[in-house]
Design a protein around this motif. Structure first.
Motif, mmCIF file in Angstrom:
data_model
loop_
_atom_site.group_PDB
_atom_site.id
_atom_site.type_symbol
_atom_site.label_atom_id
_atom_site.label_comp_id
_atom_site.label_asym_id
_atom_site.label_seq_id
_atom_site.Cartn_x
_atom_site.Cartn_y
_atom_site.Cartn_z
ATOM 1 N N UNK A 169 0.828 -1.208 0.000
ATOM 2 C CA UNK A 169 0.000 0.000 0.000
ATOM 3 C C UNK A 169 0.858 1.252 0.000
ATOM 4 N N UNK A 170 1.933 1.239 0.840
ATOM 5 C CA UNK A 170 2.834 2.398 0.889
ATOM 6 C C UNK A 170 3.526 2.608 -0.447
ATOM 7 N N UNK A 171 3.820 1.531 -1.144
ATOM 8 C CA UNK A 171 4.508 1.641 -2.434
ATOM 9 C C UNK A 171 3.704 2.500 -3.409
ATOM 10 N N UNK A 172 2.383 2.338 -3.387
ATOM 11 C CA UNK A 172 1.541 3.094 -4.318
ATOM 12 C C UNK A 172 1.111 4.450 -3.757
ATOM 13 N N UNK A 173 0.869 4.531 -2.461
ATOM 14 C CA UNK A 173 0.329 5.772 -1.901
ATOM 15 C C UNK A 173 1.414 6.746 -1.477
ATOM 16 N N UNK A 174 2.591 6.227 -1.061
ATOM 17 C CA UNK A 174 3.660 7.101 -0.580
ATOM 18 C C UNK A 174 5.003 6.452 -0.913
ATOM 19 N N UNK A 175 5.345 6.412 -2.216
ATOM 20 C CA UNK A 175 6.502 5.616 -2.670
ATOM 21 C C UNK A 175 7.835 6.028 -2.071
ATOM 22 N N UNK A 188 -8.643 6.700 -5.868
ATOM 23 C CA UNK A 188 -9.175 7.331 -4.657
ATOM 24 C C UNK A 188 -8.410 6.843 -3.430
ATOM 25 N N UNK A 189 -8.040 5.545 -3.432
ATOM 26 C CA UNK A 189 -7.261 5.038 -2.311
ATOM 27 C C UNK A 189 -5.884 5.685 -2.274
ATOM 28 N N UNK A 190 -5.297 5.870 -3.438
ATOM 29 C CA UNK A 190 -3.985 6.516 -3.506
ATOM 30 C C UNK A 190 -4.066 7.947 -3.029
ATOM 31 N N UNK A 191 -5.237 8.555 -3.174
ATOM 32 C CA UNK A 191 -5.375 9.974 -2.837
ATOM 33 C C UNK A 191 -5.482 10.213 -1.348
ATOM 34 N N UNK A 192 -5.794 9.164 -0.549
ATOM 35 C CA UNK A 192 -6.058 9.398 0.861
ATOM 36 C C UNK A 192 -4.908 10.090 1.592
ATOM 37 N N UNK A 193 -3.650 9.654 1.438
ATOM 38 C CA UNK A 193 -2.576 10.349 2.136
ATOM 39 C C UNK A 193 -2.256 11.701 1.516
ATOM 40 N N UNK A 194 -2.367 11.829 0.202
ATOM 41 C CA UNK A 194 -1.903 13.038 -0.476
ATOM 42 C C UNK A 194 -2.994 14.045 -0.741
ATOM 43 N N UNK A 197 14.406 -0.776 -4.417
ATOM 44 C CA UNK A 197 14.328 -2.200 -4.763
ATOM 45 C C UNK A 197 12.912 -2.737 -4.520
ATOM 46 N N UNK A 198 12.311 -2.319 -3.403
ATOM 47 C CA UNK A 198 10.952 -2.768 -3.096
ATOM 48 C C UNK A 198 9.947 -2.206 -4.097
ATOM 49 N N UNK A 199 10.113 -0.936 -4.449
ATOM 50 C CA UNK A 199 9.204 -0.324 -5.427
ATOM 51 C C UNK A 199 9.238 -1.085 -6.738
ATOM 52 N N UNK A 200 10.443 -1.372 -7.217
ATOM 53 C CA UNK A 200 10.573 -2.083 -8.489
ATOM 54 C C UNK A 200 9.936 -3.467 -8.410
ATOM 55 N N UNK A 201 10.172 -4.151 -7.292
ATOM 56 C CA UNK A 201 9.627 -5.491 -7.111
ATOM 57 C C UNK A 201 8.095 -5.466 -7.102
ATOM 58 N N UNK A 202 7.515 -4.528 -6.350
ATOM 59 C CA UNK A 202 6.057 -4.435 -6.237
ATOM 60 C C UNK A 202 5.436 -4.071 -7.583
#
Length: 348
Positions: A40-46, A71-77, A52-57
Motif C-alpha cells: 500500500x505504501x509503495x503506491x500511496x507514498x513511494x 481514490x485510495x492513492x489519494x487518501x494520504x496526499x 528495490x521494493x518499489x521495483x519489485x512491487x
C-alpha cells in the motif's frame, strides 16, 4: 522513527496462476512476499519504501494486471489525479468537441476525466460539485447555468469555466463579439436591414452575450435587431421560434445555437416558407449535422476541441482553495463564419 519496509525475499519471479477476477492489493502482497501495508505504501507514498521494493512491487503488480484505486492513492496526499467536466446538456453535439479535447488533454497529463450532465439545471451543477469534491482534483464547467454569486460560493474548489466568464476564475471562451460581428456583416452584405435573435435559456450567460453582441453590431451597421424568446435550445424549440420569427416580418433570423436553427428550418419547410428566398437563418456552434440539413445551415464555428484542451490546461495551472498558483486567466479563442445555403439576399 520511520519504520523501514522489509526487503523482498528475492528477485521477482513470473507470477503463475494470476486470478481471473481483478487483482487486489492482497494478491500483489501475497505474490511479492511482502506485507499488505508495504505494498500500500509503495503506491500511496513511494518515498517511504526502498527503490528495490518499489521495483519489485510494480513488477508483480504489472504481471497480475493490478491497477491501484486512484481514490485510495489519494487518501494520504489529497490528490486523485481526476478531473470532472460538467456540461449543460450531454445530448447537445456542441459539447462533443469540448469533451473530446478535454479528455485528450487530461489523459496526456496522466489524469482521468469524469463527465457530468447538469441537464440545464444550475442546482444540479452545484450538487455535482459538492458530491464530487472529495473525488476529484478540480472541476471544468462548460456553459454553466449558475449565477455568478453561486459560482463564487464554490471558491473552496479548484474550478475553471468554459464558455462562461466570472471574475476571479480562469476561463476559456470562443470570441462572441468578433464572431457575431461576422454574422451581422454577412447579413448586411446581402441587403438585410433587420434581424431577430431567437434567444436561448434565460440562465445562459452565452445567450446574453450573443444578444448584446448582435445588438451592438447591428446598430453599428444600421440594422434593426429584435430579441425573441427565450426558447429551449433544442430542435423541438425550433417550431415556436420559427413561428415567432415569421410574426416579426423580419428577413433574417439568428438562432441561439444550431439545434434551435435546425428546428427552425424544419418548421419553415412544414409551413412552405422558402429559405433563404423568404428568410435567411444563421446558427451558432457548427455542430455535427449542421451541413446535413436542408438547406445546409450558415453558422458560427469555433475551435471547440482546442477549447476543451485549453480549459484543462487552465485548470491544472489554476490556483487552488489555498489561493496559491498563477492569477486567473481569461482565454478567448477565435471564431469564424461558415457560409452555407441557409442565407441569401434579402427578398425584394
Amino acid at each position: 522513527m520511520q519504520q523501514q519496509d522489509p526487503e523482498p525475499a528475492g528477485e521477482t519471479e513470473p507470477v503463475a496462476g494470476a486470478p481471473r477476477r481483478p487483482a487486489t492489493i492482497y494478491d500483489v502482497a501475497r505474490a511479492a512476499g511482502l506485507a499488505t501495508s508495504t505494498v500500500s505504501r509503495t503506491f500511496s507514498n513511494p518515498t517511504r519504501v526502498s527503490a528495490r521494493t518499489r521495483e519489485h512491487v510494480h513488477a508483480v503488480a504489472e504481471q497480475l494486471g493490478y491497477q491501484p484505486n486512484p481514490l485510495a492513492r489519494a487518501l494520504p496526499s489529497g490528490r486523485t489525479r481526476t478531473v470532472a467536466l460538467i456540461v449543460a446538456d450531454i445530448t447537445n453535439p456542441h459539447f462533443f468537441g469540448i469533451i473530446r479535447g478535454a479528455e485528450e488533454q487530461v489523459r496526456a497529463a496522466g489524469f482521468t476525466l469524469i463527465l457530468g450532465d447538469s441537464k440545464e439545471s444550475p442546482e444540479l451543477e452545484a450538487r455535482h460539485v459538492e458530491q464530487l469534491s472529495r473525488s476529484v482534483d478540480g472541476f471544468l464547467i462548460a456553459a454553466s447555468r449558475m449565477a455568478d454569486d453561486s459560482i463564487r460560493e464554490l471558491a473552496s474548489h479548484r474550478l475553471t469555466l468554459i464558455n462562461r466568464q466570472v471574475d476571479g476564475y480562469s476561463s476559456a471562451i470562443v470570441d462572441v463579439v468578433d464572431g457575431t460581428r461576422q454574422i451581422v456583416e454577412h447579413l448586411a452584405s446581402l441587403g438585410h436591414t433587420s434581424l431577430v435573435y431567437l434567444a436561448g435559456p434565460r440562465r445562459s450567460w452565452l445567450a446574453a452575450q450573443r444578444w448584446h453582441a448582435l445588438r451592438t453590431a447591428a446598430r453599428a451597421l444600421g440594422l434593426t435587431a429584435t430579441r425573441l424568446g427565450p426558447f429551449p435550445p433544442t430542435m423541438h424549440g425550433g417550431g415556436a421560434a420559427a413561428d415567432a420569427a415569421l410574426g416579426s416580418k423580419t428577413t433574417a433570423a439568428v438562432a441561439h445555437n444550431d439545434l434551435l436553427g435546425i428546428g427552425v428550418l424544419r418548421r419553415f419547410a412544414e409551413r412552405g416558407v422558402g429559405v433563404p428566398s423568404d428568410i435567411s437563418v444563421v446558427g451558432y456552434d457548427d455542430i455535427f449535422g449542421a451541413d446535413f440539413c436542408s438547406p445546409p445551415l450558415t453558422t458560427l464555428a469555433g475551435p471547440f476541441e482546442e477549447l476543451g484542451r485549453a480549459g484543462v490546461d487552465l485548470l491544472l495551472r489554476a490556483r487552488g482553495p489555498e489561493r496559491r498558483g498563477p492569477q486567473p486567466q481569461q482565454l478567448v479563442l477565435p471564431a469564424h463564419l461558415v457560409i452555407r445555403g441557409s442565407t441569401g439576399p434579402a427578398p425584394g
